[in-house]
Design an enzyme around this catalytic site. Structure first.
Site, PDB file in Angstrom:
ATOM      1  N   ARG A 233      13.039 -21.788  19.719  1.00 38.68           N
ATOM      2  CA  ARG A 233      12.621 -21.623  21.063  1.00 38.68           C
ATOM      3  C   ARG A 233      11.378 -22.896  21.284  1.00 38.68           C
ATOM      4  O   ARG A 233      10.802 -22.921  20.259  1.00 38.68           O
ATOM      5  CB  ARG A 233      11.967 -20.382  21.411  1.00 38.68           C
ATOM      6  CG  ARG A 233      12.883 -19.050  21.648  1.00 38.68           C
ATOM      7  CD  ARG A 233      11.904 -17.828  22.100  1.00 38.68           C
ATOM      8  NE  ARG A 233      13.179 -16.556  22.184  1.00 38.68           N
ATOM      9  CZ  ARG A 233      13.175 -15.803  21.366  1.00 38.68           C
ATOM     10  NH1 ARG A 233      12.783 -15.812  20.082  1.00 38.68           N
ATOM     11  NH2 ARG A 233      14.032 -14.659  21.563  1.00 38.68           N
TER      12      ARG A 233
ATOM     13  N   ARG B 285      20.773 -14.859  22.788  1.00 42.22           N
ATOM     14  CA  ARG B 285      20.202 -16.223  23.050  1.00 42.22           C
ATOM     15  C   ARG B 285      21.242 -17.243  23.546  1.00 42.22           C
ATOM     16  O   ARG B 285      21.053 -18.310  24.207  1.00 42.22           O
ATOM     17  CB  ARG B 285      19.841 -16.772  21.611  1.00 42.22           C
ATOM     18  CG  ARG B 285      18.625 -16.058  20.812  1.00 42.22           C
ATOM     19  CD  ARG B 285      17.437 -16.295  21.636  1.00 42.22           C
ATOM     20  NE  ARG B 285      17.223 -17.692  21.859  1.00 42.22           N
ATOM     21  CZ  ARG B 285      16.454 -18.229  20.693  1.00 42.22           C
ATOM     22  NH1 ARG B 285      16.114 -17.712  19.469  1.00 42.22           N
ATOM     23  NH2 ARG B 285      16.061 -19.640  20.978  1.00 42.22           N
TER      24      ARG B 285
ATOM     25  N   GLU C 139       0.590  -1.469   0.100  1.00 40.91           N
ATOM     26  CA  GLU C 139      -0.026  -0.083   0.074  1.00 40.91           C
ATOM     27  C   GLU C 139       0.804   1.339   0.127  1.00 40.91           C
ATOM     28  O   GLU C 139       0.534   2.192  -0.720  1.00 40.91           O
ATOM     29  CB  GLU C 139      -1.090  -0.126   1.160  1.00 40.91           C
ATOM     30  CG  GLU C 139      -2.103  -1.230   0.840  1.00 40.91           C
ATOM     31  CD  GLU C 139      -3.050  -1.386   1.933  1.00 40.91           C
ATOM     32  OE1 GLU C 139      -3.286  -0.572   2.994  1.00 40.91           O
ATOM     33  OE2 GLU C 139      -3.715  -2.301   1.759  1.00 40.91           O
TER      34      GLU C 139
HETATM   35  N1  URA Z   1      12.422 -10.159  17.896  1.00 35.68           N
HETATM   36  C1  URA Z   1      12.824 -11.526  17.290  1.00 35.68           C
HETATM   37  O1  URA Z   1      12.231 -11.965  16.194  1.00 35.68           O
HETATM   38  N2  URA Z   1      13.312 -12.330  18.049  1.00 35.68           N
HETATM   39  C2  URA Z   1      14.087 -11.933  19.229  1.00 35.68           C
HETATM   40  O2  URA Z   1      14.581 -12.792  19.703  1.00 35.68           O
HETATM   41  C3  URA Z   1      13.781 -10.930  19.597  1.00 35.68           C
HETATM   42  C4  URA Z   1      13.177  -9.634  18.963  1.00 35.68           C
END
Ligand code: URA
Length: 280
Positions: free
Chosen positions: A171, A225, A83
């Site tokens: 995760r 992480r 858009e």
């Molecule tokens: N945004 C994401 O996609 N992953 C993260 O770990 C933090 C922010």
């Protein structure tokens, strides 16, 4: 009735029409971040808000620019991009947050994405997966120069863009749900030198390039992480400052290109301009 999804002359999802947005657009994910971005501008002349899309248009140090939030992920970003292109935008900088998978990147650092691994789905509805998700070199250069001038810690490299914040980024899902490929995801990406995960750059870079626009991305590291740290506000103001400054630079470079009749910016154009001014 028209097939074009418009309401009252405005694009349906973003509720903006011709003249409402600048050619230069910042793209945060979070609607609240549009106000945080525009709070650093000289003025705001236009505001719209519909669903996840909040748009402000105004000026920063005399340069007109827009901020439109995209919501999370490629599908909603893709709608905003479609858009925005339709009403005259063509230069986009994603300003977002990210999680790093490399141990030499710290919480609060910034990551400037040169290219994205296309682990999203939306970009595949535009073009084959072998097509690269590459940033505009002009935008990458503007972001690097702005980060250097502001003296903020930053990294430049490859990002992986996913459609899932949880399983897609390795995760565990609810209740510990997992698939075997998730065990190798981070080690494999780390071995390939990928710096971080986020959820929009791949779609943005792919679609912007297909449509002849320019795109880049700067994200603040809110998740580490490796060391398992998380700080939801880390680095966001620095990312916004760099992005606003990068737009100011791009505008100056675009003006220089016009003055000197060049299609592309390269560093010695600045020298060529001063030589021309001195009649050399
Ligand atoms: N945004 C994401 O996609 N992953 C993260 O770990 C933090 C922010």
């Amino acid at each position: 009735m028209s097939e074009e999804p418009k309401v009252g002359g405005k694009e349906y999802h973003i509720a903006c029409g011709p003249g409402d947005v600048s050619q230069y657009v910042l793209l945060p994910g979070d609607p609240e971040r549009t106000s945080r971005i525009s709070s650093k501008w000289d003025s705001v002349r236009f505001k719209a808000s519909h669903r996840e899309y909040t748009t402000h248009t105004g000026t920063y140090k005399g340069v007109e620019l827009t901020s439109t939030s995209t919501g999370i992920g490629g599908p909603s970003l893709g709608i905003a991009l479609e858009e925005l292109f339709r009403i005259g935008a063509n230069t986009f900088i994603r300003v977002g947050t990210t999680g790093t998978i490399q141990d030499d990147v710290s919480i609060g650092d910034l990551i400037i994405t040169e290219a994205a691994v296309r682990l999203d789905g939306a970009s595949k509805q535009y073009v084959m997966s072998e097509y690269p998700a590459a940033a505009s070199y002009e935008i990458t250069l503007a972001l690097i120069e702005a980060a250097e001038e502001l003296g903020v810690p930053y990294h430049v490299g490859v990002t992986a863009s996913t459609d899932s914040f949880y399983t897609g980024q390795g995760r565990p899902g609810f209740g510990g749900y997992a698939q075997s490929w998730m065990r190798n995801l981070i080690p494999d990406l780390r071995a390939a030198g990928v710096l971080n995960f986020e959820m929009e750059a791949a779609t943005l870079f792919t679609v912007a390039r297909l449509y002849g626009g320019r795109a880049g991305a700067i994200t603040a590291v809110i998740a580490q992480r490796e060391s398992k740290q998380f700080d939801p506000d880390a680095g966001i103001d620095a990312a916004i400052d760099v992005a606003n400054e990068a737009i100011r630079k791009l505008r100056a470079w675009d003006d220089l290109k016009k003055t000197l009749g060049k299609a592309r910016f390269y560093p010695s154009l600045e020298r060529d301009k001063s030589q021309k001014a001195r009649g050399l």
